[in-house]
Motif scaffolding. Structure first.
Motif: not given
Length: 254
Positions: A89, A206, A209-210, A213, A234-235, A253
């Protein structure tokens, strides 16, 4: 504003793709002390302590023995060396030199062996998870070993920041090494969840990675105040005020 990340088990020691001078970890004297204990561990002890295979135990014993605590020209900058989900990320190799120089004053990486790293601090190959119960003269675990040293360094690093606040993007295991009693900064912990049918849940890959990011987004947009983190999008993530508290901010999300 300071941001803290966890390190990664996977490493990438390819030549860096940036033309920036590496810096030296600030807590290297503590690293040298810890290394003396780590080097005395047998392969069987490392396998048991770390919960790893025989092959990995052999590899990490060799790494500890080859580690030169006095060297300043061996290894790769920390932000480039780590290669796990968080660092996919962050994608530090694709950041500009100006981005990395800005991050050098604001991004911190917690480490079982190094304590606290800046993005451009040069590191050598190692594996030593913060939760490892390695006994030293300072106590029965790495949390005991580092004590209040990491918090004191974070306090010093926050001096001169526009907003002296710590943005926690690290795992619970690693953030546990930050001594809350010694830390003089307010902390905001960011969590990332998947939302479905009115419920939310953490999906480890996830979420990791976030974290990276968001760190990249902060760097690229030169975010200096915590309130602006609520703009992160983002994402597909959005800030969820209904599930957030003053110190725990949730981003979800679908």
């Amino acid at each position: 504003m300071l941001i803290v990340l966890s390190p990664a088990k996977r490493l990438d020691f390819a030549e860096p793709s940036i033309d920036l001078a590496a810096t030296t970890p600030r807590l290297r004297n503590d690293t040298a002390t810890l290394l003396k204990t780590a080097r005395r561990q047998t392969q069987a002890e490392l396998r048991r302590l770390m919960g790893i295979s025989d092959d990995l135990a052999k590899l990490n014993q060799a790494r500890f023995k080859a580690f030169d605590p006095e060297a300043t020209d061996i290894g790769v900058q920390a932000a480039l060396a780590f290669a796990g989900d968080v660092y996919q990320g962050l994608d530090a190799r694709d950041l500009s030199p100006a981005d990395l120089e800005w991050a050098q004053d604001r991004l911190r990486i917690l480490s079982g062996l190094y304590g606290l790293l800046r993005p451009l601090d040069r590191i050598q190959p190692y594996r030593l998870e913060m939760g490892t119960r390695l006994k030293t003269r300072r106590g029965a675990s790495l949390y005991d070993f580092w004590g209040d040293r990491i918090s004191k360094q974070l306090n010093a690093d926050a001096e001169g920041q526009i907003e002296p606040v710590l943005i926690n993007l690290a795992s619970q295991e690693y953030f546990g090494a930050v001594d809350a009693r010694a830390l003089k900064l307010p902390v905001i912990t960011c969590q990332f969840r998947q939302a479905k049918d009115g419920e939310t849940r953490i999906v480890s890959f996830f979420a990791k990675r976030a974290r990276g990011t968001m760190a990249r987004w902060i760097i690229e947009n030169r975010i200096e105040r915590s309130e602006r983190l609520k703009e992160f999008d983002r994402d597909g993530y959005v800030f969820d005020p209904t599930r957030s508290t003053e110190t725990d901010w949730l981003f979800t999300r679908s």
